[in-house]
Design an enzyme around this catalytic site. Sequence first.
Site, PDB file in Angstrom:
ATOM      1  N   LYS A  80      51.243  36.131  44.771  1.00  0.00           N
ATOM      2  CA  LYS A  80      49.880  36.533  44.351  1.00  0.00           C
ATOM      3  C   LYS A  80      49.556  37.486  45.419  1.00  0.00           C
ATOM      4  O   LYS A  80      50.035  37.918  46.506  1.00  0.00           O
ATOM      5  CB  LYS A  80      48.800  35.308  44.481  1.00  0.00           C
ATOM      6  CG  LYS A  80      47.786  35.482  43.575  1.00  0.00           C
ATOM      7  CD  LYS A  80      48.339  35.165  42.008  1.00  0.00           C
ATOM      8  CE  LYS A  80      47.113  35.062  41.004  1.00  0.00           C
ATOM      9  NZ  LYS A  80      47.547  34.816  39.734  1.00  0.00           N
ATOM     10  N   GLY A 179      32.996  29.503  31.292  1.00  0.00           N
ATOM     11  CA  GLY A 179      33.397  30.773  31.574  1.00  0.00           C
ATOM     12  C   GLY A 179      34.135  31.314  30.044  1.00  0.00           C
ATOM     13  O   GLY A 179      34.857  30.749  29.880  1.00  0.00           O
ATOM     14  N   GLY A 181      35.371  34.520  29.713  1.00  0.00           N
ATOM     15  CA  GLY A 181      36.133  35.760  29.694  1.00  0.00           C
ATOM     16  C   GLY A 181      37.122  35.920  28.891  1.00  0.00           C
ATOM     17  O   GLY A 181      36.984  35.180  27.536  1.00  0.00           O
ATOM     18  N   VAL A 183      40.098  34.898  28.540  1.00  0.00           N
ATOM     19  CA  VAL A 183      40.791  33.540  28.111  1.00  0.00           C
ATOM     20  C   VAL A 183      39.931  32.342  27.719  1.00  0.00           C
ATOM     21  O   VAL A 183      40.238  31.978  26.545  1.00  0.00           O
ATOM     22  CB  VAL A 183      41.526  32.796  29.551  1.00  0.00           C
ATOM     23  CG1 VAL A 183      42.211  31.667  28.991  1.00  0.00           C
ATOM     24  CG2 VAL A 183      42.878  33.795  29.993  1.00  0.00           C
TER      25      VAL A 183
END
Length: 345
Positions: A80, A179, A181, A183
């Site tokens: 990452k 959330g 966003g 996805v």
Amino acid sequence: MQVFDHPEFDHHQQLVFGCDEASGLRAIIAIHDTRRGPALGGLRIYPYSSEDDALTDVLRLSRGMTYKSALADLPLGGGKAVIIADPRRDKTPELLRAMGRLVDSLGGRYITAEDSGTSEADMRHIREMTPHVSGLGRAGESGDPSPYTAHGVFCALRSAVRHRLGRDDLDGLRVAIQGIGHVGAHLARELHVAGAQLTLTDLDRDALGILANEVGAVTIPPQAIFDADVDVFAPCALGAVLTADVADRLKARVVCGAANNQLATPEIAERLHARGILYAPDYVANAGGVIEVEWQRRSDYSHAAVMAHVERISATIDEIFTRARHEDANPAQVADRLARERLEG
């Protein structure tokens, strides 16, 4: 704090700290494990309050990518990258190109892709400096992995509902999504088509209102989402949302969402288990995106093959839930153990 003594350090193979004064780049790349292949993982740009917070995040996320790829049966390791910056204010082509040079310095041990705070367009700037970028699409099609991530979460959620609530259909199922966003919005639409009743929250009130009208959802303030009277809680924002307080407040009997590192601490998984709340380990449920990104690197790419691979998440999560029930263990422990078995097998 010394890196080797950091509580999230887990025998990581390599940590790289990058700085570029001209562009303002301050970045960390963490390579956790490359036994199965190069370490693939997204690039997150976020205004961390401290370098230690950034280090904690990249260490946890990279380990999660190792386990995610192992359980998704991908020839990849886990890595990452994070950039300490505000993506709305600080992100520039020069900063992204500097990041590309840092990625390139690792010679392919780490492959980057989009994540929170980055986009496919950003990956194209990075691609100017290094070939070690994925998620750029094929044949003029978008490389955005979010629809595949959402579909994998949908498959995992359906399995969790079957195991915990004893039902195969989602008609009338009450789901709270934190959330919306890329996805979270895709997941909301897929659940709406399946007949679920949705409760949504997000900091972006305009986007929230538009999506709520589209899917016939109820909207509530962000802090109220944990108290929603629903069957399923789907965290799809940033991580560490499942704290002790939240675990005690939840009315949902299933937790299954797209966010990475949902557990504030590992002990929260046991707290949820003790309350009879079935937790779908995040890195298993949200593997659809990395599956699609890996397939983009293959010469035999096929949308049908990608979707079939993503839908295998159901079988993996079924195995985890079955083992957890037989052992009276929480699913997070079982998932970690299964991932290590596959890494060492």
